[in-house]
Design a protein around this motif. Structure first.
Motif, mmCIF file in Angstrom:
data_model
loop_
_atom_site.group_PDB
_atom_site.id
_atom_site.type_symbol
_atom_site.label_atom_id
_atom_site.label_comp_id
_atom_site.label_asym_id
_atom_site.label_seq_id
_atom_site.Cartn_x
_atom_site.Cartn_y
_atom_site.Cartn_z
ATOM 1 N N ALA A 176 0.858 -1.193 0.000
ATOM 2 C CA ALA A 176 0.000 0.000 0.000
ATOM 3 C C ALA A 176 0.895 1.244 0.000
ATOM 4 O O ALA A 176 2.083 1.155 0.298
ATOM 5 C CB ALA A 176 -0.898 -0.008 1.227
ATOM 6 N N PRO A 177 0.334 2.427 -0.336
ATOM 7 C CA PRO A 177 1.160 3.643 -0.383
ATOM 8 C C PRO A 177 1.845 3.959 0.938
ATOM 9 O O PRO A 177 2.903 4.576 0.958
ATOM 10 C CB PRO A 177 0.146 4.747 -0.728
ATOM 11 C CG PRO A 177 -0.984 4.062 -1.391
ATOM 12 C CD PRO A 177 -1.055 2.693 -0.778
ATOM 13 N N ASP A 178 1.259 3.540 2.064
ATOM 14 C CA ASP A 178 1.877 3.828 3.362
ATOM 15 C C ASP A 178 2.895 2.767 3.760
ATOM 16 O O ASP A 178 3.413 2.782 4.869
ATOM 17 C CB ASP A 178 0.790 3.959 4.438
ATOM 18 C CG ASP A 178 -0.070 2.702 4.543
ATOM 19 O OD1 ASP A 178 0.292 1.659 3.934
ATOM 20 O OD2 ASP A 178 -1.107 2.748 5.213
ATOM 21 N N GLY A 179 3.186 1.819 2.859
ATOM 22 C CA GLY A 179 4.173 0.802 3.150
ATOM 23 C C GLY A 179 3.595 -0.470 3.747
ATOM 24 O O GLY A 179 4.282 -1.491 3.836
ATOM 25 N N THR A 180 2.339 -0.449 4.163
ATOM 26 C CA THR A 180 1.709 -1.664 4.692
ATOM 27 C C THR A 180 1.645 -2.729 3.594
ATOM 28 O O THR A 180 1.292 -2.427 2.461
ATOM 29 C CB THR A 180 0.274 -1.353 5.176
ATOM 30 O OG1 THR A 180 0.328 -0.280 6.116
ATOM 31 C CG2 THR A 180 -0.365 -2.574 5.827
ATOM 32 N N GLU A 181 2.006 -3.957 3.966
ATOM 33 C CA GLU A 181 1.929 -5.042 2.991
ATOM 34 C C GLU A 181 0.570 -5.714 3.108
ATOM 35 O O GLU A 181 0.105 -6.025 4.202
ATOM 36 C CB GLU A 181 3.054 -6.053 3.247
ATOM 37 C CG GLU A 181 4.425 -5.398 3.119
ATOM 38 C CD GLU A 181 5.566 -6.392 3.273
ATOM 39 O OE1 GLU A 181 5.317 -7.565 3.650
ATOM 40 O OE2 GLU A 181 6.713 -5.974 3.020
ATOM 41 N N LEU A 182 -0.065 -5.926 1.970
ATOM 42 C CA LEU A 182 -1.373 -6.583 1.959
ATOM 43 C C LEU A 182 -1.216 -7.973 1.351
ATOM 44 O O LEU A 182 -0.822 -8.100 0.189
ATOM 45 C CB LEU A 182 -2.373 -5.775 1.117
ATOM 46 C CG LEU A 182 -2.598 -4.319 1.522
ATOM 47 C CD1 LEU A 182 -3.634 -3.687 0.591
ATOM 48 C CD2 LEU A 182 -3.076 -4.234 2.965
ATOM 49 N N PHE A 183 -1.522 -8.980 2.164
ATOM 50 C CA PHE A 183 -1.460 -10.372 1.680
ATOM 51 C C PHE A 183 -2.871 -10.850 1.370
ATOM 52 O O PHE A 183 -3.797 -10.632 2.156
ATOM 53 C CB PHE A 183 -0.846 -11.279 2.752
ATOM 54 C CG PHE A 183 0.637 -11.101 2.895
ATOM 55 C CD1 PHE A 183 1.151 -10.088 3.699
ATOM 56 C CD2 PHE A 183 1.523 -11.921 2.226
ATOM 57 C CE1 PHE A 183 2.519 -9.904 3.835
ATOM 58 C CE2 PHE A 183 2.894 -11.748 2.351
ATOM 59 C CZ PHE A 183 3.398 -10.737 3.155
ATOM 60 N N PHE A 184 -3.020 -11.517 0.241
ATOM 61 C CA PHE A 184 -4.324 -12.071 -0.115
ATOM 62 C C PHE A 184 -4.309 -13.579 0.124
ATOM 63 O O PHE A 184 -3.463 -14.295 -0.433
ATOM 64 C CB PHE A 184 -4.655 -11.745 -1.575
ATOM 65 C CG PHE A 184 -4.812 -10.274 -1.817
ATOM 66 C CD1 PHE A 184 -5.985 -9.627 -1.437
ATOM 67 C CD2 PHE A 184 -3.794 -9.527 -2.398
ATOM 68 C CE1 PHE A 184 -6.136 -8.249 -1.642
ATOM 69 C CE2 PHE A 184 -3.940 -8.158 -2.602
ATOM 70 C CZ PHE A 184 -5.113 -7.524 -2.226
ATOM 71 N N CYS A 185 -5.207 -14.069 0.955
ATOM 72 C CA CYS A 185 -5.269 -15.482 1.334
ATOM 73 C C CYS A 185 -6.648 -16.016 0.949
ATOM 74 O O CYS A 185 -7.627 -15.263 0.961
ATOM 75 C CB CYS A 185 -5.092 -15.647 2.838
ATOM 76 S SG CYS A 185 -3.728 -14.693 3.521
ATOM 77 N N ARG A 186 -6.725 -17.301 0.666
ATOM 78 C CA ARG A 186 -8.004 -17.859 0.224
ATOM 79 C C ARG A 186 -8.982 -17.933 1.403
ATOM 80 O O ARG A 186 -8.620 -18.346 2.503
ATOM 81 C CB ARG A 186 -7.813 -19.242 -0.395
ATOM 82 C CG ARG A 186 -9.028 -19.720 -1.208
ATOM 83 C CD ARG A 186 -8.736 -20.987 -2.000
ATOM 84 N NE ARG A 186 -7.594 -20.853 -2.892
ATOM 85 C CZ ARG A 186 -7.643 -20.255 -4.099
ATOM 86 N NH1 ARG A 186 -8.779 -19.758 -4.556
ATOM 87 N NH2 ARG A 186 -6.546 -20.166 -4.834
ATOM 88 N N THR A 187 -10.204 -17.514 1.169
ATOM 89 C CA THR A 187 -11.246 -17.506 2.199
ATOM 90 C C THR A 187 -11.429 -18.892 2.803
ATOM 91 O O THR A 187 -11.514 -19.888 2.059
ATOM 92 C CB THR A 187 -12.578 -17.029 1.577
ATOM 93 O OG1 THR A 187 -12.376 -15.720 1.054
ATOM 94 C CG2 THR A 187 -13.698 -17.010 2.594
ATOM 95 N N ASP A 188 -11.491 -18.943 4.119
ATOM 96 C CA ASP A 188 -11.740 -20.188 4.852
ATOM 97 C C ASP A 188 -10.722 -21.270 4.545
ATOM 98 O O ASP A 188 -11.021 -22.456 4.652
ATOM 99 C CB ASP A 188 -13.157 -20.723 4.540
ATOM 100 C CG ASP A 188 -14.222 -19.821 5.136
ATOM 101 O OD1 ASP A 188 -13.945 -19.192 6.176
ATOM 102 O OD2 ASP A 188 -15.313 -19.746 4.548
ATOM 103 N N ASP A 189 -9.519 -20.860 4.148
ATOM 104 C CA ASP A 189 -8.514 -21.865 3.817
ATOM 105 C C ASP A 189 -7.162 -21.342 4.271
ATOM 106 O O ASP A 189 -6.342 -20.922 3.454
ATOM 107 C CB ASP A 189 -8.529 -22.119 2.296
ATOM 108 C CG ASP A 189 -7.417 -23.084 1.898
ATOM 109 O OD1 ASP A 189 -6.924 -23.830 2.759
ATOM 110 O OD2 ASP A 189 -7.032 -23.054 0.704
#
Lengths: 580, 580
Positions: free
Chosen positions: A374-387
């Motif tokens: 993200a622009p503020d440096g936060t890393e966004l991880f995408f994980c599979r729902t309910d898994d």
């Protein structure tokens, strides 16, 4: 669609502006006159530089206070126009923006305006130039886009059309539906800007508060839709100015601007899939012991250690906290895990919106996690729902214990003041969240501005805060945990919570009659209280660890807020405590 | 008059606020409820601390949304009031501010409002407390001070009076003359705040733009005069909040606040004597050679060297520049000499307005110069009009040469953003200058806000600038020299002036028809041009030396401005050049 932007929308010299605009991938620019006037580059040099960068010069602007005037002013205006046509020929610009007259000398006479604009268009035609006439929201007699169009129609010259600007239309509360009655080929140009809803003088509003589409409160996409249905096929061109953009780095603003256009186009075609929940919050910590104690007191258990990295997994119900002991400095909220049905699709969508995709440092056998910054440096991880397959990366993972804390209620991120709109657009467009109203609350040393956003069903809630506090910014980030029994949580936390002044509870008792027993309990446990028309809200704060603290919240009934009524009390207590 | 201030008007914890307010010399405070609610100090501790500091607690505020409601809300309001009366008794506060109801539940019924306020006053009387009822400018049904007074009169209870607030009165454009019809003893409190004239929602205007009297555009002194003529004898109490004050240092704000009250009282009794001209401008320079070259090219001569300090005197006509070679860093404008009929009186007046008086380092036989420090660090020397006795401090002073430069036209000082209002009030009150309208102009990397002020007959003109530019501030200060023949000055300056882009002169030619010869001359010499309804203005800028540059101006006819139409061109050229 062709994507353009006015040079006034980014900072710097004209040469720097062109570089930044080209680097962000725009197709063309509007040359804002003052940018040329103050540039040491000749018009020919500007033309060549733009061409080298692959940028077309789509518009020259603005030409002011021309129409509906007496004969002397008309002569002066035509003389001025001939000078500008000469500059435009040297620049290679083919369309001139003419704004409706704001001068006190202008006459309220549409026929006169039309006749004079026709004359201007005839002169322009001799240079192969087109005139795009625009109603300024503060025009003296012409302040409505349909009024400008009526004058253009009356003048009836092939080199005269209208220019539409979403700010000028929407700031006046005019229905943009009338755009569809204008023949597309007579819409010579479409300028786009958003703005927050403010009750103030429209000229000041425009000068200081325009922002990129998706950052304000206007339905800019609606205006674009009407123009497209009218048959408009010219550029979508951003024209934005505000005090922050004027001093921000040009390259960063240009990327933000391009993201807003992509998101705008996308809204009509493929809206973002919002996350279905938080997978985890990851804290960077110098050492995990102190936070481990706190998490234990909160009822979390350490359910695993990462196979190859100094990362601990702590869990309670569906609330998961990672402690990553690689921080060189103090504790901070480094990453957020988001559950989504299609992690690969989510990261491609984020990338399309110009989010930098993070390189994956994956050991053999480890889960394939998709992440962006993200622009503020936060890393966004995408994980599979309910898994939570990624839990397998942790050695000896054991079952998460149950307890009154069930999940993450929200995360709150501190943003630099100059990047608030940028961050809001990023989280909104990349995660498909819906922003709530902006709120403000006092800090002992300044003011905090805050904006919450949430996905469908409030499955994911985020709060963005900016602080102007004593020259710096309040650095705090926090993770709010949802508890089904905050009294039990509070009892276990004794000594680890933020002390709440007795005066707060005196005031609470004055404001609400909750019965002596409940007031006694709130006071004893240091709980804060709020309510809205949907329900009640109990919350508490832990002490602060580096930049980070935890909040525990219990929503009773359908309470929708974030307890901001108590934020000034929290901030005063936090300033009182240890501060990095 | 007793001088008070609301705790909300300075930053910090309640304890810090009280310390700063007492140090600035106030007699009392209004306790803003949220400051108490968020304080770890008990009401008794606040009472004792204030007493130790010599501060009375003149008001407790605000109590909201009480009157003109149904029976349930009335019961809740009375219950709430009893809690607040208890807190006030612990605090030792005797007056409670009740604001007119803003709730949608309030009824438009003056008799009901009066009856309920009477009930509140009866309850208050049992605690020895008085109720001061105030019309908020955005009250639901009561938004005018005379309306609030009618309700108070109708309620007719000795413990019920009205509170007047200059912002709430003047922001609505109401005539404050009606104050004189209110019996003085029924005006329980008088709150003072100024504000810039802004066309915006009055609640937002109040929250973000209140400032101290003399910093805005309101006639606050007029309101005070009406209240005094009505017989009001209570405190003059400041209630100011804005985004800057919230984050400024409390001690500094409190001094600024006190200065505003002193100046306010003074305006009615002993107005400042404005300077009759500039005696000199003193530049701190690392070494005098480079500026000496420039001054020589400008037609100045070195007319003397200081007897005991490394200071050179350069003169031309009545324009005098001191080069003080004691600067450790780059060149800056360190001091301004002002001519005044009574230097001793001027410095005593400045001291009365809380200006720090500078210690005089005087060698035997040297002139006795009176000086004070402005908030931005600039030293102000007061010299006797038409008596440059201080020139005798310079060895071998010779006659100043004549030339086309005759005097200083103005000086422009850069202010930190957070101290603009403070500086404006300082120069305005200490020097008796009259501020002009605020203007803004673009810098390639931000926005510059500017405010000029001038004394009678424009004998002394100053410009205060603040810049929000790329995170920092444009640091430039400048000295503008008046020339009777700028063409001659420009010819001698060749190579030492700021280069002006050809595009500027192309645009000038489009905007004005000055004839080909004059346009050729302006272009050749890099002169800028402006005009207003009174006359014409020709000007040029020199290169920049450290933080300082010179402007040469020629006013033709009665031109009143400062050539700000060209400021964006100057700033772009200056950023292009060497920059410290």
């Amino acid at each position: 669609m062709r994507r353009s932007i006015a040079t006034v929308s980014v900072s710097g010299t004209l040469a720097e502006k062109l570089d930044a605009i080209a680097a962000a991938g725009f197709d063309g620019v509007e040359i804002f006159e003052n940018d040329l006037v103050s540039s040491p580059l000749s018009p020919e040099e500007v033309r060549d530089r733009a061409a080298d960068l692959g940028l077309g010069i789509d518009l020259y602007q603005p030409f002011r206070d021309f129409e509906a005037v007496g004969p002397d002013a008309l002569a002066a205006g035509l003389r001025r126009a001939e000078h500008k046509f000469a500059v435009m020929e040297r620049l290679g610009a083919r369309t001139l923006l003419v704004c409706s007259n704001v001068s006190r000398d202008a006459v309220d006479d549409d026929e006169l305006a039309a006749a004079q604009l026709r004359l201007l268009a005839e002169r322009a035609a001799a240079h192969g130039i087109r005139i795009a006439y625009e109603a300024l929201a503060w025009g003296r007699h012409v302040d409505d886009y349909l009024h400008a169009w009526r004058i253009v129609r009356m003048a009836d010259h092939p080199n005269l059309g209208t220019c539409l600007d979403s700010f000028h239309i929407l700031s006046r509360g005019t229905d943009p539906g009338g755009i569809e009655a204008i023949p597309g080929e007579k819409i010579f140009f479409l300028q786009l800007a958003d703005a927050p809803r403010l009750a103030m003088d429209v000229l000041q509003w425009s000068r200081h508060h325009r922002c990129f589409p998706g950052q304000g409160d206007f339905d800019v996409a609606g205006v674009v839709g009407h123009a497209l249905r009218a048959g408009y096929r010219g550029p979508l061109s951003l024209e934005v100015f505000n005090d922050i953009v004027r001093q921000a780095a040009a390259a960063r603003t240009a990327v933000d601007a391009m993201r807003s256009l992509i998101a705008l186009e996308e809204r009509a075609t493929a809206p973002a899939t919002a996350p279905t929940g938080f997978a985890f919050a990851e804290l960077a910590v110098p050492a995990p012991e102190r936070l481990g104690e706190l998490l234990t007191a909160l009822g979390f258990a350490r359910t695993g250690g990462h196979a190859t990295k100094p990362v601990e997994l702590w869990e309670q119900g569906r609330a998961r906290i990672l402690l990553n002991a690689t921080a060189r400095e103090g504790t901070s909220l480094a990453a957020i895990g988001l559950e989504t049905p299609d992690p690969g699709g989510a990261v491609r969508h984020a990338e399309h919106l110009l989010a930098p995709v993070l390189p994956r440092h994956r050991a053999p056998g480890e889960a394939d996690l998709h992440a962006v910054a993200a622009p503020d440096g936060t890393e966004l991880f995408f994980c599979r729902t309910d898994d939570p397959a990624w839990r397998a990366d942790f050695s000896r993972p054991r079952e998460a214990p149950g307890g009154e804390i069930t999940c993450l209620d929200h995360v709150a991120l501190a943003q630099p003041r100059h990047q608030f709109d940028e961050a809001a657009l990023f989280y909104r467009s990349v995660l498909g969240l819906r922003p709530a109203a902006r709120v403000e609350f006092a800090d002992p040393y300044g003011l905090v501005r805050s904006r919450a956003m949430a996905g469908p069903g409030d499955a994911v809630r985020m709060v963005l805060n900016i602080a102007s506090v004593g020259g710096g910014g309040a650095p705090w980030q926090h993770v709010a945990l949802a508890s089904t029994d905050i009294v039990a949580t509070a009892r276990r936390l004794r000594g680890l919570t933020l002390p709440i002044p007795a005066n707060y509870h005196d005031d609470l008792e004055a404001r609400f009659d909750l019965g002596p027993e409940r007031h006694r309990l709130l006071r004893e446990l240091g709980l804060l209280y709020d309510r809205d028309e949907h329900g009640e809200f109990l919350h508490l704060y832990t002490a602060t660890y580096g930049r980070v603290f935890f909040e525990v919240v219990q929503r009773i009934g359908g309470y929708r807020g974030y307890g901001t009524a108590g934020s000034h009390v929290r901030l005063a207590a936090q300033h009182d405590g240890p501060y990095p």
